[in-house]
Design a protein around this motif. Structure first.
Motif, PDB file in Angstrom:
ATOM      1  N   GLY A 149      44.070  29.449  29.513  1.00 16.46           N
ATOM      2  CA  GLY A 149      44.907  29.587  28.338  1.00 16.46           C
ATOM      3  C   GLY A 149      45.271  30.991  27.909  1.00 16.46           C
ATOM      4  O   GLY A 149      46.159  31.171  27.071  1.00 16.46           O
ATOM      5  N   SER A 150      44.602  31.997  28.449  1.00 16.41           N
ATOM      6  CA  SER A 150      44.937  33.376  28.092  1.00 16.41           C
ATOM      7  C   SER A 150      44.423  34.307  29.175  1.00 16.41           C
ATOM      8  O   SER A 150      43.523  33.964  29.949  1.00 16.41           O
ATOM      9  N   LEU A 151      44.998  35.501  29.204  1.00 17.47           N
ATOM     10  CA  LEU A 151      44.551  36.498  30.181  1.00 17.47           C
ATOM     11  C   LEU A 151      43.115  36.919  29.899  1.00 17.47           C
ATOM     12  O   LEU A 151      42.316  37.091  30.822  1.00 17.47           O
ATOM     13  N   GLU A 152      42.783  37.069  28.630  1.00 19.06           N
ATOM     14  CA  GLU A 152      41.425  37.487  28.267  1.00 19.06           C
ATOM     15  C   GLU A 152      40.387  36.491  28.774  1.00 19.06           C
ATOM     16  O   GLU A 152      39.361  36.891  29.339  1.00 19.06           O
ATOM     17  N   ALA A 153      40.641  35.204  28.590  1.00 17.01           N
ATOM     18  CA  ALA A 153      39.698  34.185  29.051  1.00 17.01           C
ATOM     19  C   ALA A 153      39.660  34.129  30.578  1.00 17.01           C
ATOM     20  O   ALA A 153      38.591  33.967  31.178  1.00 17.01           O
ATOM     21  N   ALA A 154      40.814  34.270  31.199  1.00 14.37           N
ATOM     22  CA  ALA A 154      40.881  34.210  32.661  1.00 14.37           C
ATOM     23  C   ALA A 154      40.127  35.368  33.306  1.00 14.37           C
ATOM     24  O   ALA A 154      39.510  35.215  34.370  1.00 14.37           O
ATOM     25  N   ARG A 155      40.167  36.536  32.658  1.00 18.02           N
ATOM     26  CA  ARG A 155      39.529  37.720  33.226  1.00 18.02           C
ATOM     27  C   ARG A 155      38.021  37.599  33.315  1.00 18.02           C
ATOM     28  O   ARG A 155      37.366  38.378  34.019  1.00 18.02           O
ATOM     29  N   ARG A 156      37.450  36.653  32.619  1.00 12.22           N
ATOM     30  CA  ARG A 156      36.006  36.430  32.749  1.00 12.22           C
ATOM     31  C   ARG A 156      35.668  35.874  34.122  1.00 12.22           C
ATOM     32  O   ARG A 156      34.553  36.045  34.613  1.00 12.22           O
ATOM     33  N   TRP A 157      36.646  35.227  34.757  1.00  8.18           N
ATOM     34  CA  TRP A 157      36.407  34.567  36.041  1.00  8.18           C
ATOM     35  C   TRP A 157      37.147  35.200  37.209  1.00  8.18           C
ATOM     36  O   TRP A 157      36.691  35.122  38.344  1.00  8.18           O
ATOM     37  N   VAL A 158      38.279  35.804  36.940  1.00  8.70           N
ATOM     38  CA  VAL A 158      39.101  36.369  38.012  1.00  8.70           C
ATOM     39  C   VAL A 158      39.504  37.786  37.648  1.00  8.70           C
ATOM     40  O   VAL A 158      40.096  38.012  36.595  1.00  8.70           O
ATOM     41  N   SER A 159      39.209  38.729  38.543  1.00 12.89           N
ATOM     42  CA  SER A 159      39.551  40.110  38.291  1.00 12.89           C
ATOM     43  C   SER A 159      41.018  40.375  38.602  1.00 12.89           C
ATOM     44  O   SER A 159      41.694  39.580  39.263  1.00 12.89           O
ATOM     45  N   THR A 160      41.519  41.499  38.140  1.00 12.92           N
ATOM     46  CA  THR A 160      42.893  41.893  38.433  1.00 12.92           C
ATOM     47  C   THR A 160      42.962  42.467  39.848  1.00 12.92           C
ATOM     48  O   THR A 160      41.953  42.924  40.391  1.00 12.92           O
ATOM     49  N   PRO A 161      44.148  42.474  40.463  1.00 15.43           N
ATOM     50  CA  PRO A 161      44.273  42.990  41.832  1.00 15.43           C
ATOM     51  C   PRO A 161      43.794  44.426  41.990  1.00 15.43           C
ATOM     52  O   PRO A 161      43.206  44.768  43.019  1.00 15.43           O
ATOM     53  N   GLU A 162      44.028  45.272  40.981  1.00 16.57           N
ATOM     54  CA  GLU A 162      43.657  46.672  41.119  1.00 16.57           C
ATOM     55  C   GLU A 162      42.163  46.908  40.935  1.00 16.57           C
ATOM     56  O   GLU A 162      41.662  47.988  41.286  1.00 16.57           O
TER      57      GLU A 162
END
Length: 222
Positions: A149-162
């Motif tokens: 539902g949000s980038l903040e929540a997703a970032r707990r599980w999946v890192s950014t490409p960089e």
């Protein structure tokens, strides 16, 4: 982007024609802007770009970290198997796919040793994810945003490409669950450490064999 300039109409062209020409030009400009917006949405995902305006991935993949070290790891813009996806979600260290061949050689050697010892204990030992291209990591992040539902929540599980260690070939995900728990218990024998407290499957080479792993992070966001 340069500004479009309207052509100068000869004096004999009627005011109606000039007005019609401006409307047509306006429609073309609107169509061009809509097309550009669609391209940006396709490249960077469906969540708001403003959330990631200060992120290097919004710039150019040409300035992002080098991807992997093995054969097939130059597919920075690929998704699917060529970008690091593991067919059927399980691979061995002998499989000739970019997810395996793109791993850092030292990490791959440590995982191979661990896999052999796990097999001696009748434990199935799979690589569920290894090296990933920038584009594939971006795809996984986009999917996580949709799921959570949000980038903040997703970032707990999946890192950014960089920031992802998968993109540099320095991380590996292990399955099934029995193998992951076995490696949590014995990973330091090979220098392998569980990195995130919420991901029992994610391991990186963070110490020397027999050493001590650093404290775990709460999630992929650090």
């Amino acid at each position: 982007m340069t500004r479009q300039e309207f052509a100068q109409y000869p004096a004999h062209v009627s005011a109606t024609s000039r007005h019609s020409g401006r409307r047509t030009g306006g429609r073309r400009m609107a169509f061009g802007l809509a097309t550009a917006a669609a391209v940006l949405a396709a490249v960077f995902g469906v969540y708001p770009l403003l959330d990631r305006a200060d992120s290097p991935v919004v710039q150019s993949v040409e300035v992002a970290p080098d991807a992997g070290t093995g054969s097939g790891a130059d597919s920075a813009g690929s998704t699917g198997v060529g970008g690091g996806e593991v067919p059927d979600g399980a691979a061995t260290l002998d499989d000739d796919i970019p997810a395996i061949t793109g791993l850092d050689p030292d990490l791959r050697a440590a995982v191979e040793e661990a896999a052999a010892d796990a097999a001696a204990h009748d434990i199935d030992f799979w690589v569920t994810s290894g090296w990933r291209s920038l584009a594939y990591q971006e795809q996984l992040l986009d999917e996580a945003v949709q799921e959570h539902g949000s980038l903040e929540a997703a970032r707990r599980w999946v890192s950014t490409p960089e920031l992802s260690a998968h993109v540099t070939g320095e991380a590996v995900d292990i399955g099934p669950t029995e193998a992951a728990y076995w490696l949590i218990q014995h990973g330091t024998d090979y220098g392998l450490c569980q990195v995130y407290s919420n991901e029992i499957w994610h391991f990186e080479l963070l110490t020397k064999p027999g050493g001590t792993c650093p404290p775990m992070k709460d999630g992929a966001a650090g």
